[in-house]
Design an enzyme around this catalytic site. Sequence first.
Site, PDB file in Angstrom:
ATOM      1  N   ALA A  77      41.708  37.467  38.589  1.00  0.00           N
ATOM      2  CA  ALA A  77      41.374  36.278  39.380  1.00  0.00           C
ATOM      3  C   ALA A  77      40.397  35.417  38.584  1.00  0.00           C
ATOM      4  CB  ALA A  77      40.754  36.690  40.703  1.00  0.00           C
ATOM      5  N   GLY A 108      42.981  41.179  39.038  1.00  0.00           N
ATOM      6  CA  GLY A 108      44.162  40.580  39.658  1.00  0.00           C
ATOM      7  C   GLY A 108      45.374  40.567  38.736  1.00  0.00           C
ATOM      8  N   GLU A 115      46.817  43.831  39.243  1.00  0.00           N
ATOM      9  CA  GLU A 115      47.350  43.871  40.621  1.00  0.00           C
ATOM     10  C   GLU A 115      48.688  43.134  40.698  1.00  0.00           C
ATOM     11  OE1 GLU A 115      43.517  42.478  42.085  1.00  0.00           O
ATOM     12  OE2 GLU A 115      43.442  44.195  43.434  1.00  0.00           O
ATOM     13  N   GLU A 172      36.607  45.113  38.540  1.00  0.00           N
ATOM     14  CA  GLU A 172      35.849  44.306  39.519  1.00  0.00           C
ATOM     15  C   GLU A 172      34.456  44.869  39.774  1.00  0.00           C
ATOM     16  OE1 GLU A 172      39.022  45.071  39.720  1.00  0.00           O
ATOM     17  OE2 GLU A 172      40.175  43.370  40.505  1.00  0.00           O
TER      18      GLU A 172
HETATM   19  C1  LIG Z   1      40.841  39.738  43.855  1.00  0.00           C
HETATM   20  C2  LIG Z   1      40.824  39.818  42.393  1.00  0.00           C
HETATM   21  C3  LIG Z   1      39.620  39.903  41.729  1.00  0.00           C
HETATM   22  C4  LIG Z   1      39.589  39.864  40.259  1.00  0.00           C
HETATM   23  O1  LIG Z   1      40.603  39.888  39.581  1.00  0.00           O
HETATM   24  S1  LIG Z   1      38.041  39.737  39.570  1.00  0.00           S
HETATM   25  C5  LIG Z   1      38.354  39.528  37.834  1.00  0.00           C
HETATM   26  C6  LIG Z   1      38.677  40.845  37.180  1.00  0.00           C
HETATM   27  N1  LIG Z   1      38.807  40.670  35.756  1.00  0.00           N
HETATM   28  C7  LIG Z   1      37.792  40.832  34.915  1.00  0.00           C
HETATM   29  O2  LIG Z   1      36.669  41.161  35.309  1.00  0.00           O
HETATM   30  C8  LIG Z   1      38.079  40.589  33.452  1.00  0.00           C
HETATM   31  C9  LIG Z   1      37.071  39.630  32.902  1.00  0.00           C
HETATM   32  N2  LIG Z   1      37.311  39.345  31.500  1.00  0.00           N
HETATM   33  C10 LIG Z   1      37.001  40.199  30.518  1.00  0.00           C
HETATM   34  O3  LIG Z   1      36.572  41.321  30.713  1.00  0.00           O
HETATM   35  C11 LIG Z   1      37.152  39.692  29.113  1.00  0.00           C
HETATM   36  O4  LIG Z   1      37.116  38.295  29.141  1.00  0.00           O
HETATM   37  C12 LIG Z   1      38.457  40.141  28.401  1.00  0.00           C
HETATM   38  C13 LIG Z   1      38.416  41.653  28.205  1.00  0.00           C
HETATM   39  C14 LIG Z   1      39.701  39.737  29.178  1.00  0.00           C
HETATM   40  C15 LIG Z   1      38.505  39.458  27.001  1.00  0.00           C
HETATM   41  O5  LIG Z   1      37.316  39.674  26.330  1.00  0.00           O
HETATM   42  P1  LIG Z   1      37.036  38.869  24.964  1.00  0.00           P
HETATM   43  O6  LIG Z   1      38.146  39.103  24.036  1.00  0.00           O
HETATM   44  O7  LIG Z   1      35.645  39.280  24.520  1.00  0.00           O
HETATM   45  O8  LIG Z   1      37.057  37.328  25.367  1.00  0.00           O
HETATM   46  P2  LIG Z   1      36.064  36.521  26.329  1.00  0.00           P
HETATM   47  O9  LIG Z   1      35.225  35.609  25.499  1.00  0.00           O
HETATM   48  O10 LIG Z   1      35.350  37.418  27.290  1.00  0.00           O
HETATM   49  O11 LIG Z   1      37.141  35.688  27.201  1.00  0.00           O
HETATM   50  C16 LIG Z   1      37.843  34.609  26.650  1.00  0.00           C
HETATM   51  C17 LIG Z   1      37.713  33.430  27.604  1.00  0.00           C
HETATM   52  O12 LIG Z   1      38.414  33.771  28.800  1.00  0.00           O
HETATM   53  C18 LIG Z   1      37.537  33.603  29.910  1.00  0.00           C
HETATM   54  N3  LIG Z   1      37.897  34.590  30.930  1.00  0.00           N
HETATM   55  C19 LIG Z   1      38.233  35.885  30.747  1.00  0.00           C
HETATM   56  N4  LIG Z   1      38.544  36.465  31.896  1.00  0.00           N
HETATM   57  C20 LIG Z   1      38.404  35.509  32.857  1.00  0.00           C
HETATM   58  C21 LIG Z   1      38.586  35.494  34.261  1.00  0.00           C
HETATM   59  N5  LIG Z   1      39.016  36.580  34.926  1.00  0.00           N
HETATM   60  N6  LIG Z   1      38.350  34.357  34.920  1.00  0.00           N
HETATM   61  C22 LIG Z   1      37.940  33.252  34.270  1.00  0.00           C
HETATM   62  N7  LIG Z   1      37.751  33.198  32.931  1.00  0.00           N
HETATM   63  C23 LIG Z   1      37.995  34.314  32.242  1.00  0.00           C
HETATM   64  C24 LIG Z   1      36.140  33.864  29.353  1.00  0.00           C
HETATM   65  O13 LIG Z   1      35.161  33.328  30.191  1.00  0.00           O
HETATM   66  C25 LIG Z   1      36.239  33.174  28.014  1.00  0.00           C
HETATM   67  O14 LIG Z   1      36.140  31.786  28.262  1.00  0.00           O
HETATM   68  P3  LIG Z   1      35.285  30.858  27.257  1.00  0.00           P
HETATM   69  O15 LIG Z   1      36.020  30.945  25.956  1.00  0.00           O
HETATM   70  O16 LIG Z   1      35.323  29.512  27.884  1.00  0.00           O
HETATM   71  O17 LIG Z   1      33.911  31.464  27.168  1.00  0.00           O
END
Ligand SMILES: C/C=C/C(=O)SCCNC(=O)CCNC(=O)[C@H](O)C(C)(C)COP(=O)(O)OP(=O)(O)OC[C@H]1O[C@@H](n2cnc3c(N)ncnc32)[C@H](O)[C@@H]1OP(=O)(O)O
Length: 257
Positions: free
Chosen positions: A63, A109, A112, A132
């Site tokens: 998400a 998500g 999911e 999460e």
């Molecule tokens: C009901 C449902 C709830 C949910 O789904 S809650 C969300 C659950 N998901 C997460 O918590 C995953 C969050 N993301 C991460 O852990 C990491 O990211 C990754 C492992 C996917 C990748 O890590 P890396 O390779 O170090 O890249 P990076 O700089 O962290 O991410 C690249 C760009 O992607 C954006 N991003 C990543 N995941 C999300 C997300 N879920 N929502 C919004 N943005 C996201 C970051 O912020 C950044 O962006 P910028 O380059 O502008 O700094």
Amino acid sequence: MLSTLTMEIHNHVAEITLQSPPANALSSHILKDLSAELDKVEQDASVKAILLKGEGRFFSAGADIKEFTTLQGADDYKSLSSKGQKLFQRIEHFHVPVIASIHGAALGGGLELAMACHIRYAAEDAKLGLPEINLGIIPGFAGTQRLPRYVGAAKAYEMILTGVPITGQEAAASGLVNKSFSAEEVHGEASKLAAAIAEKSGPTIHHVMNLVPLTHNPQFEEGNRAEAEAFGDVFGKEDAKEGIQAFIEKRKPDFKH
Ligand SMILES: C/C=C/C(=O)SCCNC(=O)CCNC(=O)[C@H](O)C(C)(C)COP(=O)(O)OP(=O)(O)OC[C@H]1O[C@@H](n2cnc3c(N)ncnc32)[C@H](O)[C@@H]1OP(=O)(O)O
């Protein structure tokens, strides 16, 4: 508004590609677009299988965490969860099979969504998980209900409570995905599978798609309702605000409770 995904239909297969850089995060916009593409498939009797993949580095990182900061109040939080659950339930009950081809990451998500698909192929090095808890929240698109179905309760507790993802190779060994392939091969293999299914008779495919869901846990809907309630509850708390802010600021969260 910019399109967040594309759909191409060839030889009875609809190929849907998530295209919302940098992470194919599941914003309300992309979920709406996905639903609209499903409407189109429903109107096209020629389609016998859907292939779902992501463009760029990931299948989907979950998400849209940045959009979370625009939500206000318990109703918004709960509704985010219920809307996602409803769309994914629609996918699970779709009349043609949906095959997820996962590379890079399917997190939160994103996983999911993949778990609502009927068949999953993953790249060996892909990361699959429900992180999460690191944001101070819980899965909200039926992850607490579907993950145990595939990996068993013990592994699901471990994954949800630690937030640590597993690799595509581990996911294949634990039943979370059907098979794993090298990152270079995964989309091609998923595409071959979709083409093989699309050569079968449409009415037989539709019967299979109706019958298998009859084996699902009858309490699934009740589980989803409870998950949405719990999602709304944790989302309003101080630890969730801290977890989400920490992600945006790229730092470790400091949970107080
Ligand atoms: C009901 C449902 C709830 C949910 O789904 S809650 C969300 C659950 N998901 C997460 O918590 C995953 C969050 N993301 C991460 O852990 C990491 O990211 C990754 C492992 C996917 C990748 O890590 P890396 O390779 O170090 O890249 P990076 O700089 O962290 O991410 C690249 C760009 O992607 C954006 N991003 C990543 N995941 C999300 C997300 N879920 N929502 C919004 N943005 C996201 C970051 O912020 C950044 O962006 P910028 O380059 O502008 O700094």
